[in-house]
Write a protein that holds these residues in place. Sequence first.
Motif, PDB file in Angstrom:
ATOM      1  N   LEU A  59       0.183  -1.411  -0.551  1.00 18.63           N
ATOM      2  CA  LEU A  59       0.857  -2.024  -1.594  1.00 18.63           C
ATOM      3  C   LEU A  59       0.596  -3.512  -1.663  1.00 18.63           C
ATOM      4  O   LEU A  59       0.620  -4.031  -2.628  1.00 18.63           O
ATOM      5  N   ASP A  60       0.979  -4.048  -0.387  1.00 16.61           N
ATOM      6  CA  ASP A  60       0.623  -5.569  -0.267  1.00 16.61           C
ATOM      7  C   ASP A  60      -0.623  -5.803  -0.536  1.00 16.61           C
ATOM      8  O   ASP A  60      -0.610  -7.032  -1.179  1.00 16.61           O
TER       9      ASP A  60
ATOM     10  N   ARG B  63      -4.246  -8.447  -4.969  1.00 19.70           N
ATOM     11  CA  ARG B  63      -5.580  -8.362  -5.655  1.00 19.70           C
ATOM     12  C   ARG B  63      -5.528  -8.318  -7.186  1.00 19.70           C
ATOM     13  O   ARG B  63      -6.371  -8.502  -7.710  1.00 19.70           O
ATOM     14  N   ALA B  64      -4.317  -7.670  -7.633  1.00 19.81           N
ATOM     15  CA  ALA B  64      -4.198  -7.482  -8.977  1.00 19.81           C
ATOM     16  C   ALA B  64      -4.364  -8.623  -9.635  1.00 19.81           C
ATOM     17  O   ALA B  64      -3.492  -9.735  -9.549  1.00 19.81           O
TER      18      ALA B  64
ATOM     19  N   LEU C 127       1.315  -4.702 -13.415  1.00 21.79           N
ATOM     20  CA  LEU C 127       2.297  -3.620 -13.925  1.00 21.79           C
ATOM     21  C   LEU C 127       2.130  -2.704 -12.930  1.00 21.79           C
ATOM     22  O   LEU C 127       3.118  -2.024 -12.620  1.00 21.79           O
ATOM     23  N   GLN C 128       1.069  -2.056 -13.015  1.00 18.58           N
ATOM     24  CA  GLN C 128       0.838  -0.765 -11.972  1.00 18.58           C
ATOM     25  C   GLN C 128       1.350  -1.207 -10.483  1.00 18.58           C
ATOM     26  O   GLN C 128       1.850  -0.066  -9.946  1.00 18.58           O
ATOM     27  N   VAL C 129       0.891  -2.118  -9.901  1.00 14.78           N
ATOM     28  CA  VAL C 129       1.303  -2.575  -8.607  1.00 14.78           C
ATOM     29  C   VAL C 129       2.728  -2.494  -8.498  1.00 14.78           C
ATOM     30  O   VAL C 129       3.330  -1.993  -7.553  1.00 14.78           O
ATOM     31  N   GLU C 130       3.485  -3.276  -9.563  1.00 15.42           N
ATOM     32  CA  GLU C 130       4.746  -3.293  -9.594  1.00 15.42           C
ATOM     33  C   GLU C 130       5.496  -1.809  -9.407  1.00 15.42           C
ATOM     34  O   GLU C 130       6.566  -1.951  -8.894  1.00 15.42           O
ATOM     35  N   LEU C 131       5.042  -1.018 -10.327  1.00 13.43           N
ATOM     36  CA  LEU C 131       5.596   0.050 -10.409  1.00 13.43           C
ATOM     37  C   LEU C 131       5.536   0.794  -9.488  1.00 13.43           C
ATOM     38  O   LEU C 131       6.388   1.589  -8.842  1.00 13.43           O
TER      39      LEU C 131
ATOM     40  N   THR D 130     -11.572  -5.544  -5.907  1.00 12.79           N
ATOM     41  CA  THR D 130     -11.294  -5.434  -7.376  1.00 12.79           C
ATOM     42  C   THR D 130     -10.543  -4.298  -7.482  1.00 12.79           C
ATOM     43  O   THR D 130     -10.618  -3.327  -7.011  1.00 12.79           O
ATOM     44  N   LEU D 131      -9.463  -4.060  -8.403  1.00 15.51           N
ATOM     45  CA  LEU D 131      -8.588  -3.312  -8.797  1.00 15.51           C
ATOM     46  C   LEU D 131      -8.742  -2.934 -10.100  1.00 15.51           C
ATOM     47  O   LEU D 131      -8.413  -1.806 -10.642  1.00 15.51           O
ATOM     48  N   ASP D 132      -8.957  -3.877 -10.993  1.00 14.99           N
ATOM     49  CA  ASP D 132      -9.164  -3.835 -12.497  1.00 14.99           C
ATOM     50  C   ASP D 132     -10.627  -2.902 -12.938  1.00 14.99           C
ATOM     51  O   ASP D 132     -11.659  -3.473 -12.619  1.00 14.99           O
TER      52      ASP D 132
END
Length: 578
Positions: A276-277, A282-283, A290-294, A399-401
């Motif tokens: 998660l960190d 990376r986001a 938004l997805q990482v914070e959720l 990359t995440l997106d």
Amino acid sequence: MLKVNGNTRGVSNVLMEQVQALYEYRMQRDVFINRELADELARITALLGREISVLIERNGSICDVSIGHFNRVSMPELTTRRNTDRLCGIRCIHTHPNGVGMVSGVDIGTLTSAKFDAMAAIGVKDGKADHMYAAFMTSEKEAKVIGAIPPSLFSHKSLMAEVFVADRIIGRFEAYVAKEKNENAILVGLEEAGMEELAELTRTAGGVPIHMTVQSRPSPDNAYYVGRGKAEELALLRGETNADLYIFNDELSPIQARNLEALIGAKVIDRTGLILDIFAQRAKSREGKLQVELAQMKYLLPRLTGTGVGMSRLGGGIGTRGPGETKLEVDRRRIRRRIYELEQEIESVDRQRNIQKGRRERSGVPTVALVGYTNAGKSTLLNALCGSDALAENKLFATLDPLTRRAELGDVECLMTDTVGFVQKLPHELVDAFRSTLEEAVGADLIVHVVDGSNPDWQNQMQVVDGVLKELGAGTIPRIIALNKADQPLHASRNEGIPISAKTGRGLDDLKAAITEEIHKARVKVTLTVPYHLGGIVNRIRQNGTVLTEEYGEEGTILTALLPHEYANRIQRELEKG
């Protein structure tokens, strides 16, 4: 009255009074430890069968007395420190009940991490003080040891002189130490499998793996994951290695995490928290953030400090009524509200994504999804096939997106999408949060599974990706295996897929041919007569399919073309309506 710290369980009141009396001893400023105190420490050590430590300030007074176990004693947290560029002004002297006074690696680690003036160990033999060894810092992580020192020289002025020499050395050394440093991490697991990947994840997050330990056991301990005894060993490693945090190779329950932090006395995170960190670092896009914070909120909710229902005043009944919500309940309510807000925002983004996806589907252009284990080379391959400039680094989760680019592969044009990489034990919070992103693979006409063929663990990595694809419902989509990094020695058999090197271009022509062939298989050959007043349809067929022949007849343009099945049906319905 100053408190005796440490392992005081089972100590009689009489002995406890004698230990308490150690606070009354006082040394002259130039005396390291006087013979009287050394003899008393040895006598009490022999009676207890446990180590005893005293912390002595430079004015000669004792600021802490602690009782340990037969082979170790825990150091208390220091509440007062001098300037960070000097020693702390306190020396630690402890006993060894077994008669050997040599300082250990743990002792040296504690000396350097706490910046003690000195760390000394007195051997106890037949109830009397034997030889002593004393260590003094010479750099950030190194020390020199003097010994064996006979009891007659315990109070020699040269020992205190060594303290001031060390203070000057450390003061000069600290002037060159960077203010920011990466955190030193001890990695812990229950099996060897996955530990090297945990180390790579740690480096990706900005940590430095300094020690790796595996505790073989059939299942995790409910309270301490590795068991209490092993957890106590891990606590000792902190002093020996100057570790800042401990990272565990599985998801810890809230109880396990709290117990380990309390016992070890250092920050503890699990594999899920580590990933998660990394995702948070990376986001870049709004959707990714938004997805990482959720995912973080869902992970944090059950881990708030407290005991769940036992802390609640809202349950009703005797003992539950009170003035209102506790801080714990307020925090939980805020997190739940934030989770709801994030889910609503992500749904809004999903609707926009579905609109874009619908436009692509209506266009009839075939879509190809690049999937694979993290750091397999998907972004590099996207750049090579599409001439794009997607971020491609030799890092996990670079990359995440998802990124979609148009690619021309000979007589075929397609849309190619780079998806987020997979990893072993991918946290379910992330799978749920990134489901809309991962589902880019579900709607693809073809999946190119990019495998790091140079990785010895390539088979397990393939299984991880296959498992997630099946979970998403993409298990039946046509698939091509691309064995990437063929410019290095391959562990994977060439029979498993197409050897390529996205970096050097090797094998890319073979991959393009395979993609083209699969796309052709997914198309149907049709012959259509398009009336001249519907000439726009001819242009769309040229854009979204492959025209094999084109003639002009009395009723309109006669085309033979290869079109995606659904698109061909749509065109035929339009022609029937006229």
